[in-house]
Design an enzyme around this catalytic site. Structure first.
Site, PDB file in Angstrom:
ATOM      1  N   LYS A   1      -0.658  10.365   0.432  1.00 15.88           N
ATOM      2  CA  LYS A   1      -1.179   9.237   1.212  1.00 15.88           C
ATOM      3  C   LYS A   1      -1.454   9.724   2.630  1.00 15.88           C
ATOM      4  O   LYS A   1      -0.560  10.199   3.323  1.00 15.88           O
ATOM      5  CB  LYS A   1      -0.154   8.099   1.215  1.00 15.88           C
ATOM      6  CG  LYS A   1      -0.589   6.921   2.074  1.00 15.88           C
ATOM      7  CD  LYS A   1       0.344   5.734   1.902  1.00 15.88           C
ATOM      8  CE  LYS A   1      -0.050   4.598   2.829  1.00 15.88           C
ATOM      9  NZ  LYS A   1       0.825   3.442   2.684  1.00 15.88           N
TER      10      LYS A   1
ATOM     11  N   ARG B   1      -4.273  -4.225   7.274  1.00 22.44           N
ATOM     12  CA  ARG B   1      -3.260  -4.660   8.251  1.00 22.44           C
ATOM     13  C   ARG B   1      -3.531  -6.092   8.689  1.00 22.44           C
ATOM     14  O   ARG B   1      -2.610  -6.821   9.010  1.00 22.44           O
ATOM     15  CB  ARG B   1      -3.204  -3.671   9.416  1.00 22.44           C
ATOM     16  CG  ARG B   1      -2.808  -2.282   8.876  1.00 22.44           C
ATOM     17  CD  ARG B   1      -2.136  -1.369   9.857  1.00 22.44           C
ATOM     18  NE  ARG B   1      -1.843  -0.095   9.183  1.00 22.44           N
ATOM     19  CZ  ARG B   1      -2.086   1.107   9.683  1.00 22.44           C
ATOM     20  NH1 ARG B   1      -2.591   1.219  10.897  1.00 22.44           N
ATOM     21  NH2 ARG B   1      -1.793   2.193   8.994  1.00 22.44           N
TER      22      ARG B   1
ATOM     23  N   ARG C   1       1.115   6.165  12.064  1.00 27.43           N
ATOM     24  CA  ARG C   1       2.000   6.654  11.001  1.00 27.43           C
ATOM     25  C   ARG C   1       1.848   8.161  10.804  1.00 27.43           C
ATOM     26  O   ARG C   1       2.109   8.683   9.720  1.00 27.43           O
ATOM     27  CB  ARG C   1       1.659   5.948   9.679  1.00 27.43           C
ATOM     28  CG  ARG C   1       1.659   4.430   9.744  1.00 27.43           C
ATOM     29  CD  ARG C   1       1.926   3.845   8.369  1.00 27.43           C
ATOM     30  NE  ARG C   1       1.586   2.439   8.235  1.00 27.43           N
ATOM     31  CZ  ARG C   1       2.213   1.445   8.843  1.00 27.43           C
ATOM     32  NH1 ARG C   1       3.185   1.694   9.693  1.00 27.43           N
ATOM     33  NH2 ARG C   1       1.847   0.190   8.624  1.00 27.43           N
TER      34      ARG C   1
ATOM     35  N   GLU D   1       3.435  17.406  -2.288  1.00 29.26           N
ATOM     36  CA  GLU D   1       3.924  16.018  -2.308  1.00 29.26           C
ATOM     37  C   GLU D   1       3.877  15.452  -3.733  1.00 29.26           C
ATOM     38  O   GLU D   1       4.809  14.792  -4.187  1.00 29.26           O
ATOM     39  CB  GLU D   1       3.067  15.137  -1.385  1.00 29.26           C
ATOM     40  CG  GLU D   1       3.125  15.498   0.100  1.00 29.26           C
ATOM     41  CD  GLU D   1       4.281  14.841   0.844  1.00 29.26           C
ATOM     42  OE1 GLU D   1       5.112  14.167   0.200  1.00 29.26           O
ATOM     43  OE2 GLU D   1       4.349  15.009   2.077  1.00 29.26           O
TER      44      GLU D   1
ATOM     45  N   LYS E   1      -4.553   8.523  -1.891  1.00 30.78           N
ATOM     46  CA  LYS E   1      -5.023   7.384  -1.101  1.00 30.78           C
ATOM     47  C   LYS E   1      -5.423   7.846   0.291  1.00 30.78           C
ATOM     48  O   LYS E   1      -4.668   8.610   0.901  1.00 30.78           O
ATOM     49  CB  LYS E   1      -3.876   6.382  -0.996  1.00 30.78           C
ATOM     50  CG  LYS E   1      -4.189   5.154  -0.193  1.00 30.78           C
ATOM     51  CD  LYS E   1      -2.982   4.256  -0.131  1.00 30.78           C
ATOM     52  CE  LYS E   1      -3.275   3.172   0.884  1.00 30.78           C
ATOM     53  NZ  LYS E   1      -2.089   2.622   1.447  1.00 30.78           N
TER      54      LYS E   1
ATOM     55  N   SER F   1      -8.823  -0.829   1.684  1.00 35.03           N
ATOM     56  CA  SER F   1      -9.454  -1.970   2.347  1.00 35.03           C
ATOM     57  C   SER F   1     -10.689  -1.592   3.159  1.00 35.03           C
ATOM     58  O   SER F   1     -11.714  -2.272   3.099  1.00 35.03           O
ATOM     59  CB  SER F   1      -8.429  -2.673   3.242  1.00 35.03           C
ATOM     60  OG  SER F   1      -7.904  -1.773   4.208  1.00 35.03           O
TER      61      SER F   1
ATOM     62  N   TYR G   1     -10.199  -3.613  -4.625  1.00 37.79           N
ATOM     63  CA  TYR G   1     -10.417  -5.042  -4.394  1.00 37.79           C
ATOM     64  C   TYR G   1     -11.648  -5.529  -5.155  1.00 37.79           C
ATOM     65  O   TYR G   1     -11.933  -6.718  -5.169  1.00 37.79           O
ATOM     66  CB  TYR G   1     -10.571  -5.296  -2.884  1.00 37.79           C
ATOM     67  CG  TYR G   1      -9.357  -4.811  -2.117  1.00 37.79           C
ATOM     68  CD1 TYR G   1      -8.221  -5.625  -2.013  1.00 37.79           C
ATOM     69  CD2 TYR G   1      -9.294  -3.524  -1.584  1.00 37.79           C
ATOM     70  CE1 TYR G   1      -7.079  -5.165  -1.365  1.00 37.79           C
ATOM     71  CE2 TYR G   1      -8.167  -3.061  -0.925  1.00 37.79           C
ATOM     72  CZ  TYR G   1      -7.064  -3.872  -0.820  1.00 37.79           C
ATOM     73  OH  TYR G   1      -5.928  -3.416  -0.200  1.00 37.79           O
TER      74      TYR G   1
HETATM   75  C1  PBG Z   1       1.894   0.245   3.191  1.00 36.61           C
HETATM   76  C2  PBG Z   1       0.521   0.200   2.617  1.00 36.61           C
HETATM   77  C3  PBG Z   1      -0.679   0.295   3.308  1.00 36.61           C
HETATM   78  C4  PBG Z   1      -1.695   0.156   2.356  1.00 36.61           C
HETATM   79  C5  PBG Z   1      -1.094   0.014   1.114  1.00 36.61           C
HETATM   80  N1  PBG Z   1       0.283   0.049   1.296  1.00 36.61           N
HETATM   81  C6  PBG Z   1      -0.958   0.400   4.758  1.00 36.61           C
HETATM   82  C7  PBG Z   1      -0.460   1.532   5.553  1.00 36.61           C
HETATM   83  O1  PBG Z   1       0.026   2.550   5.061  1.00 36.61           O
HETATM   84  O2  PBG Z   1      -0.556   1.400   6.770  1.00 36.61           O
HETATM   85  C8  PBG Z   1      -3.161   0.165   2.649  1.00 36.61           C
HETATM   86  C9  PBG Z   1      -4.063  -0.381   1.578  1.00 36.61           C
HETATM   87  C10 PBG Z   1      -5.453  -0.653   2.013  1.00 36.61           C
HETATM   88  O3  PBG Z   1      -5.901  -0.312   3.123  1.00 36.61           O
HETATM   89  O4  PBG Z   1      -6.179  -1.246   1.200  1.00 36.61           O
HETATM   90  N2  PBG Z   1       2.650  -0.895   2.807  1.00 36.61           N
END
Ligand code: PBG
Length: 325
Positions: free
Chosen positions: A197, A207, A220, A236, A251, A277, A316
Site C-alpha cells: 500500500k 478521506r 502516512r 511486504e 493499492k 477513490s 466503486y
Molecule cells: C485506511 C484506508 C484508506 C483507504 C482504504 N483504507 C486511506 C488511507 O490509507 O489513507 C483508501 C481507499 C480509497 O482511496 O479509495 N483505512
C-alpha cells in the site's frame, strides 16, 4: 507493394472473433464494492468528491448490500464512520460500534450470498487521523497499535465478518491478527491484507468519505510505501503471506500495474488490487465534463488491472458496470 495481413489483424475482424481470442476478461465475480456506513444519520448522504457513492445509514447499507447481491456482485468491504473519535480509536472495537452493527445486520440480510469484508484500521476512529496510536513523541507506535488491531479483528469476527482487511501498514499486523483470531475460535475468518500500500495522493476523496483529516497537516509516509520504490512491495507481500494472509492486495491500482504484475509472477495466493477513490473521481469528473465515456474508461481500466495479474478488484464502479458485464 503490399504487406501481408498479419495474424493479429485477421483475429480482430469481428466482435465474436475478438471475444473468442480475448485473454483477460472482466467479470462481475471479480469485483468488491466498498460501502461507507456512518453512525448517526438516517438517510444516505452523497459524497461530493465521489459522485454516485454514499455514506450510508445502517438501514440503507443493508438495502444497498441486498441490491449488490441481486446484481450478482460477490463481495463488499465495509468502512465505518463513527460519531465520536478518541485517542485510541476505541469505537473501532466497540461491539456496538458502527462497523460491527453494520456487519451483523448485513450478514443477517444476505447470509453467504455475499462475502462481507471489513476494513481493519484505526484512522476513521482516532483523533489524530493516523492508522495507529501515537507514542509520546507523536509517532505511530507500531507494536501498541498491533494490540488494538487484534481487538478490532475480534470485534469484527464476533459480528460475523467473513474476512478482515488490515489496511494500516503496521509491521507484523497480519501475524498478530491471525493468531488473535485463531486463539479465539475464529480460525475460518479470513484475512485480505493490504500488503503493498503506497502513500498516495489518490486517497483524497476517501478521506472525505470517512471524515478523516490527518492532524497537523501530517501524512502516512512513515508507514505507507514510497512510490519511487517497487522491490519493497515484494518483501511486504511475502511477509504478509508468511504471516497468514489469504489474499494480498496492491493499492492503488492503475499507477501500480507493474507491482501487480510482479506479484503475479511470484505468489500463488489470490491478488486483489484497489482501484481507489481518486481513480474513481478522476473518471467521474472527466465524464461530467463530457470529455470521456466514463463507463468505457472504467471497464478499460478494470480490465487492465486484471490483465496485469490481479484476480479481483476493489472498485466503486461495481454497481455501475454490473449491467455491462
Ligand atoms: C485506511 C484506508 C484508506 C483507504 C482504504 N483504507 C486511506 C488511507 O490509507 O489513507 C483508501 C481507499 C480509497 O482511496 O479509495 N483505512
Amino acid at each position: 507493394m503490399s504487406y501481408p495481413i498479419q495474424r493479429h489483424r485477421r483475429l480482430r475482424r469481428s466482435g465474436a472473433l475478438r471475444r473468442l481470442v480475448s485473454e483477460s476478461n472482466l467479470r462481475l465475480d471479480d469485483l468488491i464494492t466498498p460501502i461507507f456506513v456512518r453512525e448517526g444519520i438516517d438517510r444516505p448522504v452523497e459524497i461530493s468528491s465521489l459522485p454516485g457513492v454514499y455514506q450510508h445509514s445502517v438501514a440503507s447499507a443493508v438495502e444497498f448490500a441486498k441490491e449488490i447481491t441481486a446484481q450478482g456482485l460477490p463481495g463488499i468491504i465495509l468502512f465505518g464512520v463513527p460519531e465520536v473519535k478518541d485517542e485510541l480509536g476505541s469505537a473501532a472495537w466497540d461491539p456496538d460500534g458502527i462497523a460491527q452493527v453494520a456487519i451483523s445486520e448485513i450478514k443477517a440480510a444476505v447470509g453467504d450470498e455475499l462475502v462481507v469484508m471489513a476494513d481493519l484500521c484505526l484512522d476513521e476512529y482516532t483523533l489524530s487521523g493516523h492508522c495507529g496510536v501515537l507514542d509520546s513523541r507523536g509517532d505511530v507506535d507500531n507494536d501498541a497499535t498491533l494490540d488494538l488491531y487484534v481487538k478490532v479483528a475480534l470485534a469484527q469476527a464476533q459480528a460475523g465478518v467473513d474476512m478482515v482487511g488490515p489496511s494500516g501498514m503496521m509491521d507484523g499486523q497480519v501475524g498478530a491478527i491471525r493468531s488473535g483470531l485463531d486463539q479465539n475460535g475464529f480460525q475460518t475468518t479470513g484475512i485480505m491484507a493490504y500488503s503493498a500500500k503506497y502513500a498516495s495522493s489518490l486517497y483524497g476523496p476517501f478521506r472525505d468519505a470517512v471524515d478523516v483529516t490527518i492532524a497537523n497537516g501530517g501524512d502516512r509516509k512513515t508507514y505507507q510505501q514510497d512510490y519511487r520504490n517497487s522491490k519493497e512491495s515484494l518483501s511486504e507481500i511475502l511477509a504478509d503471506i508468511a504471516q497468514g494472509a489469504d489474499i494480498i492486495m496492491v493499492k492503488p491500482a492503475m499507477t501500480y500495474l507493474d507491482i501487480i504484475a510482479m506479484a503475479a509472477r511470484h505468489v500463488t495466493v489470490p491478488i486483489a488490487a484497489y482501484h481507489v477513490s481518486g481513480e474513481y473521481a478522476m473518471i467521474k469528473a472527466a465524464e461530467a465534463n463530457g470529455w470521456i465515456d466514463g463507463t468505457a474508461v472504467a471497464i478499460e481500466q478494470l480490465t487492465a488491472i486484471k490483465r496485469a495479474g490481479a484476480s479481483m478488484v476493489l472498485t466503486y464502479f461495481g454497481p455501475f458496470v454490473a449491467d455491462y458485464l
